[in-house]
Design a protein around this motif. Structure first.
Motif, PDB file in Angstrom:
ATOM      1  N   GLN A   1      61.023 -24.940 -58.360  1.00  0.00           N
ATOM      2  CA  GLN A   1      61.645 -24.948 -57.044  1.00  0.00           C
ATOM      3  C   GLN A   1      62.486 -23.687 -56.848  1.00  0.00           C
ATOM      4  O   GLN A   1      62.584 -23.158 -55.743  1.00  0.00           O
ATOM      5  CB  GLN A   1      62.509 -26.188 -56.881  1.00  0.00           C
TER       6      GLN A   1
ATOM      7  N   TYR B   1      52.359 -16.986 -49.383  1.00  0.00           N
ATOM      8  CA  TYR B   1      53.199 -16.489 -48.305  1.00  0.00           C
ATOM      9  C   TYR B   1      54.585 -16.166 -48.859  1.00  0.00           C
ATOM     10  O   TYR B   1      55.092 -16.857 -49.748  1.00  0.00           O
ATOM     11  CB  TYR B   1      53.320 -17.525 -47.180  1.00  0.00           C
TER      12      TYR B   1
ATOM     13  N   THR C   1      61.627 -16.586 -50.549  1.00  0.00           N
ATOM     14  CA  THR C   1      60.974 -17.854 -50.857  1.00  0.00           C
ATOM     15  C   THR C   1      59.468 -17.644 -50.808  1.00  0.00           C
ATOM     16  O   THR C   1      58.956 -17.013 -49.875  1.00  0.00           O
ATOM     17  CB  THR C   1      61.396 -18.942 -49.847  1.00  0.00           C
TER      18      THR C   1
ATOM     19  N   PHE D   1      55.633 -19.366 -50.923  1.00  0.00           N
ATOM     20  CA  PHE D   1      54.846 -20.581 -50.718  1.00  0.00           C
ATOM     21  C   PHE D   1      53.407 -20.327 -51.139  1.00  0.00           C
ATOM     22  O   PHE D   1      52.781 -19.363 -50.692  1.00  0.00           O
ATOM     23  CB  PHE D   1      54.824 -20.987 -49.240  1.00  0.00           C
TER      24      PHE D   1
ATOM     25  N   PHE E   1      50.507 -26.361 -47.515  1.00  0.00           N
ATOM     26  CA  PHE E   1      51.503 -25.550 -48.206  1.00  0.00           C
ATOM     27  C   PHE E   1      52.108 -26.290 -49.389  1.00  0.00           C
ATOM     28  O   PHE E   1      52.256 -27.518 -49.372  1.00  0.00           O
ATOM     29  CB  PHE E   1      52.645 -25.185 -47.252  1.00  0.00           C
TER      30      PHE E   1
ATOM     31  N   THR F   1      55.654 -26.641 -51.773  1.00  0.00           N
ATOM     32  CA  THR F   1      57.023 -26.921 -51.340  1.00  0.00           C
ATOM     33  C   THR F   1      57.938 -25.704 -51.411  1.00  0.00           C
ATOM     34  O   THR F   1      59.081 -25.777 -51.001  1.00  0.00           O
ATOM     35  CB  THR F   1      57.629 -28.046 -52.175  1.00  0.00           C
ATOM     36  N   GLY F   2      57.444 -24.589 -51.925  1.00  0.00           N
ATOM     37  CA  GLY F   2      58.228 -23.358 -51.932  1.00  0.00           C
ATOM     38  C   GLY F   2      58.996 -23.123 -53.211  1.00  0.00           C
ATOM     39  O   GLY F   2      59.439 -24.060 -53.878  1.00  0.00           O
ATOM     40  N   THR F   3      59.164 -21.849 -53.551  1.00  0.00           N
ATOM     41  CA  THR F   3      59.965 -21.418 -54.699  1.00  0.00           C
ATOM     42  C   THR F   3      60.921 -20.346 -54.228  1.00  0.00           C
ATOM     43  O   THR F   3      60.488 -19.324 -53.674  1.00  0.00           O
ATOM     44  CB  THR F   3      59.092 -20.851 -55.825  1.00  0.00           C
ATOM     45  N   ARG F   4      62.203 -20.584 -54.440  1.00  0.00           N
ATOM     46  CA  ARG F   4      63.199 -19.583 -54.061  1.00  0.00           C
ATOM     47  C   ARG F   4      63.434 -18.657 -55.237  1.00  0.00           C
ATOM     48  O   ARG F   4      63.956 -19.064 -56.272  1.00  0.00           O
ATOM     49  CB  ARG F   4      64.493 -20.250 -53.628  1.00  0.00           C
TER      50      ARG F   4
ATOM     51  N   TYR G   1      55.528 -25.652 -36.913  1.00  0.00           N
ATOM     52  CA  TYR G   1      56.005 -26.203 -38.172  1.00  0.00           C
ATOM     53  C   TYR G   1      57.501 -26.455 -38.065  1.00  0.00           C
ATOM     54  O   TYR G   1      58.236 -25.700 -37.429  1.00  0.00           O
ATOM     55  CB  TYR G   1      55.760 -25.229 -39.332  1.00  0.00           C
TER      56      TYR G   1
ATOM     57  N   GLY H   1      65.840 -27.145 -47.007  1.00  0.00           N
ATOM     58  CA  GLY H   1      65.413 -26.920 -48.380  1.00  0.00           C
ATOM     59  C   GLY H   1      64.104 -26.156 -48.504  1.00  0.00           C
ATOM     60  O   GLY H   1      63.606 -25.959 -49.600  1.00  0.00           O
ATOM     61  N   MET H   2      63.553 -25.666 -47.455  1.00  0.00           N
ATOM     62  CA  MET H   2      62.403 -24.768 -47.451  1.00  0.00           C
ATOM     63  C   MET H   2      61.084 -25.371 -46.977  1.00  0.00           C
ATOM     64  O   MET H   2      60.302 -24.680 -46.356  1.00  0.00           O
ATOM     65  CB  MET H   2      62.128 -24.164 -48.849  1.00  0.00           C
ATOM     66  N   GLU H   3      60.803 -26.641 -47.305  1.00  0.00           N
ATOM     67  CA  GLU H   3      59.464 -27.164 -47.108  1.00  0.00           C
ATOM     68  C   GLU H   3      58.988 -27.051 -45.658  1.00  0.00           C
ATOM     69  O   GLU H   3      59.765 -27.256 -44.724  1.00  0.00           O
ATOM     70  CB  GLU H   3      59.443 -28.631 -47.543  1.00  0.00           C
ATOM     71  N   LEU H   4      57.714 -26.714 -45.478  1.00  0.00           N
ATOM     72  CA  LEU H   4      57.105 -26.572 -44.162  1.00  0.00           C
ATOM     73  C   LEU H   4      56.325 -27.830 -43.812  1.00  0.00           C
ATOM     74  O   LEU H   4      55.496 -28.285 -44.589  1.00  0.00           O
ATOM     75  CB  LEU H   4      56.134 -25.380 -44.155  1.00  0.00           C
TER      76      LEU H   4
END
Lengths: 114, 114
Positions: A9, A36, A87, A89, A104, A106-109, B35, B40-43
């Motif tokens: 995460q 992305y 971030t 994705f 997508f 959940t994203g990585t910061r 979107y 917390g980032m999630e799309l």
């Protein structure tokens, strides 16, 4: 159900180090795997993408590694720089007549420390 | 640089107000998307459109509505805003050819409902 699972995460890397972000998927119909990049206050932008017929794609310091049998793909950022702090994705899509075919993670910061 | 524009970038309003978030693209893309992005980032995909007069709900249920009267324009409306609608809203578009997963995002509209 999350179609694409992403980890970690958050990630903190020293300048010059290698940043690695991992993603996994279940649907074997996926045929396009983009990454992305999103900077604070901006929308996501396509960074690099790969199709499942190749195992690796490199663009500058960014490399996607793809393991079709394991249904996993990862982003490697070599020589990470503070300007890479953003971030990230991962995503997966399949050929489909409709518009909602991109899923997508959940994203990585990522934070790169000078 | 993607030619997709969102206004307003930031909006603070009171509960019960009606708001419209504007999104326009100059790339002639058929498909457009909205979107919702958590802090917390999630799309989360909330609406999409295949083309003029086509609108569909996305994976995440939303009280907002959209319209697509012109190819280039895809506004999102909330008839009566509530604090639970506080979020960042990202508009995106994609073309019919080329990569199936390449979305072009706007810079987002950050909505705060008091």
């Amino acid at each position: 159900q999350q179609q694409v699972k992403q980890s970690p995460q958050s990630l903190i890397v020293q300048k010059g180090g290698i940043s690695i972000i991992n993603c996994a998927y279940e649907n074997t119909a996926f045929d396009y795997f983009p990454w992305y990049q999103q900077f604070p206050g901006k929308g996501p932008a396509l960074l690099i993408a790969i199709r499942p017929d190749v195992s690796e794609k490199k663009e500058g310091r960014f490399t996607i590694s793809f393991n079709k049998s394991a249904k996993q793909f990862s982003l490697h950022i070599m020589d990470s720089q503070p300007g890479d702090s953003a971030t990230y994705f991962c995503a997966a899509s399949r050929k489909f007549a409709g518009a909602n075919n991109l899923f997508f993670g959940t994203g990585t910061r990522l934070t790169v420390i000078p | 640089e993607a030619d997709i524009y969102q206004t307003p970038r930031y909006l603070v309003i009171g509960t019960g107000k009606k708001i419209t978030l504007e999104c326009s693209q100059t790339m002639g893309h058929d498909k457009m998307y909205w979107y919702q992005q958590d802090p917390g980032m999630e799309l989360h995909l909330i609406h999409y459109s295949y083309g003029v007069n086509s609108t569909e709900k996305g994976d995440l249920s939303s009280e907002s509505t959209v319209s697509r009267i012109r190819t280039e324009h895809f506004p999102l409306t909330l008839e009566s805003a509530r604090p639970s609608h506080t979020s960042q809203y990202l508009c995106a578009s994609s073309g019919t050819g080329g990569n199936t997963g390449e979305l072009f995002f706007g810079e987002g509209s950050r909505l705060t409902v008091l």
